[in-house]
Design a protein around this motif. Structure first.
Motif, short mmCIF file in Angstrom:
data_model
loop_
_atom_site.label_atom_id
_atom_site.label_comp_id
_atom_site.label_asym_id
_atom_site.label_seq_id
_atom_site.Cartn_x
_atom_site.Cartn_y
_atom_site.Cartn_z
N UNK A 133 46.47 54.97 3.36
CA UNK A 133 47.84 55.19 3.84
C UNK A 133 48.03 56.55 4.51
N UNK A 134 47.01 57.42 4.38
CA UNK A 134 47.19 58.79 4.89
C UNK A 134 47.50 58.78 6.38
N UNK A 135 46.71 58.04 7.17
CA UNK A 135 46.93 58.02 8.62
C UNK A 135 48.22 57.27 8.95
N UNK A 136 48.50 56.19 8.18
CA UNK A 136 49.75 55.45 8.43
C UNK A 136 50.94 56.40 8.27
N UNK A 137 50.88 57.23 7.21
CA UNK A 137 51.96 58.19 6.98
C UNK A 137 52.06 59.17 8.14
N UNK A 138 50.91 59.63 8.63
CA UNK A 138 50.92 60.59 9.74
C UNK A 138 51.48 59.93 11.01
N UNK A 139 51.11 58.64 11.24
CA UNK A 139 51.64 57.94 12.42
C UNK A 139 53.15 57.82 12.32
N UNK A 140 53.63 57.47 11.12
CA UNK A 140 55.10 57.36 10.95
C UNK A 140 55.77 58.69 11.25
N UNK A 141 55.08 59.77 10.89
CA UNK A 141 55.68 61.09 11.15
C UNK A 141 55.67 61.41 12.64
N UNK A 142 54.66 60.94 13.37
CA UNK A 142 54.71 61.16 14.84
C UNK A 142 55.88 60.38 15.44
N UNK A 143 56.24 59.27 14.77
CA UNK A 143 57.34 58.46 15.28
C UNK A 143 58.70 58.99 14.82
N UNK A 144 58.68 60.07 14.08
CA UNK A 144 59.94 60.71 13.72
C UNK A 144 60.30 60.65 12.25
N UNK A 145 59.43 60.07 11.40
CA UNK A 145 59.77 59.99 9.97
C UNK A 145 59.53 61.35 9.32
N UNK A 146 60.39 61.71 8.37
CA UNK A 146 60.20 62.96 7.63
C UNK A 146 59.14 62.75 6.55
N UNK A 147 58.56 63.86 6.10
CA UNK A 147 57.51 63.75 5.09
C UNK A 147 58.04 63.12 3.80
N UNK A 148 59.26 63.56 3.41
CA UNK A 148 59.83 63.04 2.17
C UNK A 148 60.04 61.52 2.27
#
Lengths: 823, 231
Positions: A280-295
């Motif tokens: 899930x690490x990269x999925x999380x990073x991709x979501x963050x490039x799309x504008x999701x916050x870390x929390x």
């Protein structure tokens, strides 16, 4: 954006994801293990609490080995308390055909029981849920005795009493060994004429009290101000100390087995969540490039794991309920309680333990996954999590310790368990590594695949081997070795050791009994006078003060024990210090058993004070004896000179061997010598073995969870090393290994691991058994070859099949895709 | 030849004096050395250079995926130095699109869900039709419910294109978008990317080592040993 809808959408896929399925299986097993033990102990302890008054048949109970003084009853009466009396003792009854039967007699006064109900039925099947006590001239008996009596009157001592009713349930039925025999309940008024009880008889007297709380409190205050050491007071909080102790032991042992399961499941949780976090690490990073916050990303990951835990809770609880039903079936009637239905409390506890395990083993990998630098999306192979992760390991260890404390509530035990687990795991791992190294040297160089398999001695593999080895060892010890040890111990009992004990022989019966034994059974022993006594002082210092806090010694002070007197040393004892007195000694001298002396710190010359009924007697320790308890002869902790005890009322006891070819004299003894009780130790041992076999079955069923958890750890480990294995097998394929060879290498790897674990388990189980046999039982132990067969075959089959199934998908991967890193 | 900072219109992206140093086994290594550039609204800029020249590092800094040691980036008029990581993520949401060399579709989501997710993270709910329509436009109408591992590389990259463009971003970052594709699929992806860019008027920062691909942009910049020069 709300994470909930995203979690919902992830769920369908998550439920099909092999990593999360392993996580779910680990959670289910952990929940089931904790819940099953929780449900069972909760039901028994609630039954104990709810039925505490009924279990005593009173609100307050006074017990004594001599009749309760009249002053006590008078005080209770003056406070307006209801009273009933009971006297319990073992005896023998005869039926119309002169057949004898060992029974547990309970003589009760008319008011019995004060709380709870005596439930009976008549011969024609009419049931009375609430029956009065038996009237004089009649008895109530348990079902086993209905067949024995055939409905005809029974000889109880010198009285012939009619069988009025069959007992269906008795509120305060005890569970001790002396209570294993079926019950005969008679009216207290008949007791004197029966001739069963004389001064010095081995009987337990009880005064039952019930009434208003104030009056009970006033009575308790009055009682505590009196000096009545021979009486013990029980209330609802300590109604059944023996049963509470058994329950405590069961919950500790089962709790520990469940805990081992949780810890193993924790390892599987850690591995599968580690894998999940990596994925899930990269999925999380991709979501963050799309504008999701870390929390937001973290919430998404944690909510998914939480949902998986919530889903796992229910099958876990259902499985736990099924296993507790099995435990209740196997062990429930040991407690003779009406068990209430299962409550929700264990579900909450199991859920809390599991959430704690999940948080402790899973939170750091997930936090690390959420913290992967978002720029990792631009790097080939970016987003790799640090597999060393020291903090995660520390948190996991801390979680283990907290879980152990939750389960045991004892820091000392936690420390011992942690050290023991480390030590045993290390021993298994070192043993496994040594076997692999040895095999590596022995295998010829052309056996390429086998050599490759033997080189896979990673720390993770050795840890898995230890887990299986440990679990198999526990199963072997309980399942196979226990029986061997039992047999080895039985072999140590001398062939001429007594198998019957005679108790409650009155002084006037002594000569007659001796003569009967000698004439019919070639008896060459003797009858020993016995007085019930309690140690109250040592060198003038009250024993209670001297031994305060010394649990070992306090055990001796709480109960009366048998005291005998003799002019000569028993033939089967060895004097190890001092001299036997020359008969007849005028002084009060005492010979003390060496183990007893050691536990109480007694030496020659010490002055010991005993309370015997209402009398106090003092004597001086003149010698120490070594007693071989395994000889099954009649033995005593303390034997005094004749002068010290002769004038006190005593009963005689002895042991004799009833050979299979010799006439059974039980009935003759009962008829000629009323009140004399024959105890058949062979039958008691048989019953004890049955109880142990049932206990073992129950423990094994809890250990099945441990085994299941071990397999899940294996699956998790296989899953987490899947990518590396695919690459390794692809390399083998490119070098010309056939599909069949690759498959064989997987079979070989896991079968070998299982066989090695089984071999070590059999070795350590046999070693443990040998140590127990030599050190504790002083028996010679010959290892059963079955232990080795079951250990090695069982381990190989179990681990081989699990390992192969876990790797099946790996075999179908195209080598090219694997080598491209496309896995 | 133009300067890297040259731009005729309003700039959507500007970087001033960016530098980045990392610790290597033989001491500090300069990855970016005083790099400045500006990208105008609607402009397509290619950054070319050999492997290891610092192109992707620059892209990461420009998109606010990482922070420079020195210098600042203004993305859509906002200084990134003034924002924390979550602030930068919020700035990107719905306005900045990405196309990666490794596609990076979320494995647990269908093609349609992957695309819809970008809309939802931008706070635009209930626009699933728009996502489906765009996927259809890219030839994936029959693949909406397929998971990434059920799609070919070319199809995955087209889903990634749909995800990048579905929010009609002001600016698109593309990092070697054809690096993992064969020539045919690569060409198809690039054509679609440029046509969508034109349709939505998005600016483009394209990192590539392919000079032919770079020529399709309005402007090409060369990255060599941490220095950016105009071609």
């Amino acid at each position: 954006m709300n994470t909930t809808s995203l979690v919902r959408r992830s769920l369908k896929r998550d439920l099909r994801d092999s990593t999360l399925r392993i996580l779910m299986a680990a959670l289910i097993i952990a929940i089931a293990a904790v819940a099953s033990v929780g449900f069972f102990t909760d039901r028994v302890s609630r039954a104990l609490k709810m039925q505490a008054h009924e279990l005593m048949a009173a609100d307050l109970l006074l017990r004594s080995s001599s009749p309760v003084p009249d002053a006590v009853s008078a005080q209770a009466a003056s406070l307006g308390l209801q009273m009933a009396e009971t006297v319990n003792f073992p005896s023998v009854v005869l039926n119309g055909q002169d057949d004898s039967q060992l029974v547990s007699v309970k003589a009760v006064s008319e008011q019995y029981p004060l709380r709870g109900a005596l439930s009976t039925q008549t011969a024609d099947g009419a049931t009375a849920e609430v029956s009065p006590a038996p009237v004089p001239g009649s008895v109530y008996v348990e079902p086993a005795l209905m067949t024995f009596s055939g409905g005809a009157p029974l000889w109880v001592g010198e009285l012939q009493l009619s069988v009025a009713r069959e007992i269906l349930s008795e509120p305060d039925r005890g569970q001790g060994f002396s209570e294993l025999a079926p019950r005969v309940m008679m009216n207290l008024a008949d007791l004197p004429q029966s001739g069963l009880i004389t001064e010095g008889s081995r009987a337990r007297y009880a005064l039952l009290l019930a009434g208003e709380a104030d009056a009970l409190a006033a009575f308790r205050d009055w009682f505590e101000a009196q000096d009545l050491p021979q009486l013990s007071l029980r209330d609802v909080d300590n109604a059944r100390p023996a049963m509470a102790r058994v329950l405590r032991q069961i919950s500790t042992y089962f709790g520990l087995a469940a805990l081992v399961t949780v810890l193993l499941a924790g390892a599987a949780i850690a591995m599968s969540v580690g894998q999940f976090a990596q994925e899930q690490a990269i999925a999380g990073a991709v979501l963050r490039t799309l504008g999701a916050r870390r929390r937001w990303v973290l919430r998404w990951l944690f909510q998914r794991l939480g949902l998986i835990a919530l889903i796992a809770l229910w099958p876990g609880v259902l499985l736990g309920l099924a296993v507790q039903a099995l435990l209740t079936l196997v062990l429930g009637d040991l407690f003779a309680l009406d068990l209430p239905p299962a409550s929700f409390a264990p579900v909450a506890y199991a859920a809390a333990v599991t959430l704690l395990a999940l948080a402790g083993f899973a939170s750091l990998p997930v936090l690390r996954a959420g913290a992967v630098p978002v720029v990792a999306v631009l790097r080939q192979g970016g987003g790799r999590l640090d597999s060393r992760a020291r903090n995660a390991l520390l948190l996991a260890l801390l979680t283990c310790v907290v879980l152990m404390f939750l389960q045991t509530g004892d820091w000392k035990l936690v420390l011992i368990m942690t050290l023991a687990l480390f030590l045993v795991t290390a021993v298994f791992a070192i043993g496994g590594a040594a076997i692999y190294r040895l095999l590596g040297r022995l295998v010829p160089s052309r056996q390429t695949l086998l050599r490759l398999v033997l080189r896979r001695r990673t720390p993770l593999m050795l840890l898995q081997l230890s887990v299986f080895g440990l679990t198999l060892m526990a199963m072997l010890l309980i399942g196979v070795v226990r029986g061997d040890l039992m047999r080895a111990w039985e072999m140590t009992i001398p062939s001429d050791a007594p198998n019957r004990f005679l108790v409650n022989v009155r002084p006037d019966q002594q000569t007659g009994v001796q003569a009967l034994l000698e004439q019919t059974l070639d008896f060459d022993g003797r009858l020993y006078p016995v007085t019930r006594a309690r140690l109250v002082s040592v060198n003038g210092e009250p024993a209670a003060e001297r031994y305060a806090g010394n649990a070992d010694a306090e055990g001796f002070l709480r109960h009366d024990f048998n005291l005998s007197y003799s002019d000569s040393a028993p033939a089967h004892n060895t004097l190890i210090e001092g001299q036997w007195w020359s008969a007849p000694a005028a002084e009060n001298l005492i010979s003390v058993e060496s183990g007893f002396a050691e536990r109480l710190g007694l030496r020659s010359g010490d002055r010991l004070g005993f309370s015997i009924g209402s009398q106090l007697r003092e004597g001086v320790v003149s010698n120490l004896r070594e007693v071989s308890w395994e000889s099954f002869q009649v033995n005593f902790y303390a034997i005094t000179s004749r002068a010290m005890l002769e004038d006190l009322p005593a009963m005689y006891i002895t042991g004799y061997r009833q050979g299979p070819q010799q006439p059974d004299i039980t009935a003759t003894l009962a008829r000629q010598f009323p009140g004399v009780t024959v105890i058949d130790t062979g039958r008691i041992m048989q019953q004890a073995q049955q109880i142990m076999a049932r206990g073992s079955l129950a423990v094994q069923s809890v250990f099945l969870f441990t085994l299941a958890a071990g397999i899940i750890v294996l699956l998790a480990a296989v899953r987490s090393s899947r990518a590396a294995r695919i690459r390794e097998l692809a390399v083998l394929r490119t070098m010309g290994a056939s599909h069949r060879q690759v498959r064989a290498s997987i079979w070989l790897e896991f079968t070998l691991m299982g066989a090695t674990a089984g071999f070590l388990a059999a070795f350590f189980a046999s070693l443990t058994a040998w140590l127990i046999a030599r050190q504790l039982l002083e028996a010679s132990y010959h290892p059963d070859p079955l232990v080795w067969v079951i250990g090695v075959t069982g381990g190989a089959v179990l681990v081989g099949i699990s390992g192969y199934l876990a790797n099946r998908g790996v075999l179908n991967r195209a080598p090219l895709a694997a080598l491209r890193g496309d896995v | 030849m133009t300067s890297p900072e040259q731009s005729d219109n309003v700039s959507v992206l500007s970087a001033q004096a960016l530098s980045r140093t990392v610790q290597g086994p033989e001491g500090p290594m300069t990855i970016l050395d005083d790099v400045s550039l500006s990208v105008a609204e609607g402009e397509a800029v290619a950054i070319v250079g050999p492997s290891g020249s610092g192109k992707s590092t620059l892209l990461g800094l420009l998109a606010g995926l990482d922070v420079p040691d020195h210098g600042d980036v203004h993305l859509l008029g906002q200084s990134l130095a003034a924002l924390d990581e979550d602030g930068r993520a919020q700035l990107r949401a719905g306005r900045v699109g990405f196309v990666f060399q490794s596609f990076h579709l979320l494995p647990g989501f269908t093609a349609l869900e992957n695309v819809t997710l970008a809309l939802e993270l931008a706070g635009r709910h209930g626009e699933q039709d728009a996502a489906a329509q765009l996927l259809g436009q890219l030839g994936l109408g029959s693949r909406l419910q397929h998971y990434p591992d059920q799609l070919s590389g070319g199809e995955q990259q087209r889903v990634a294109l749909a995800r990048a463009f579905v929010t009609r971003p002001v600016l698109l970052f593309a990092d070697e978008p054809t690096g993992n594709l064969d020539a045919g699929n690569g060409e198809k992806t690039i054509s679609l990317m440029f046509s969508l860019r034109e349709e939505f008027g998005s600016s483009l920062v394209l990192v590539t080592h392919d000079p032919a691909l770079a020529q399709r942009c309005d402007r090409s910049l060369s990255m060599q040993a941490g220095k950016l020069t105009a071609l």
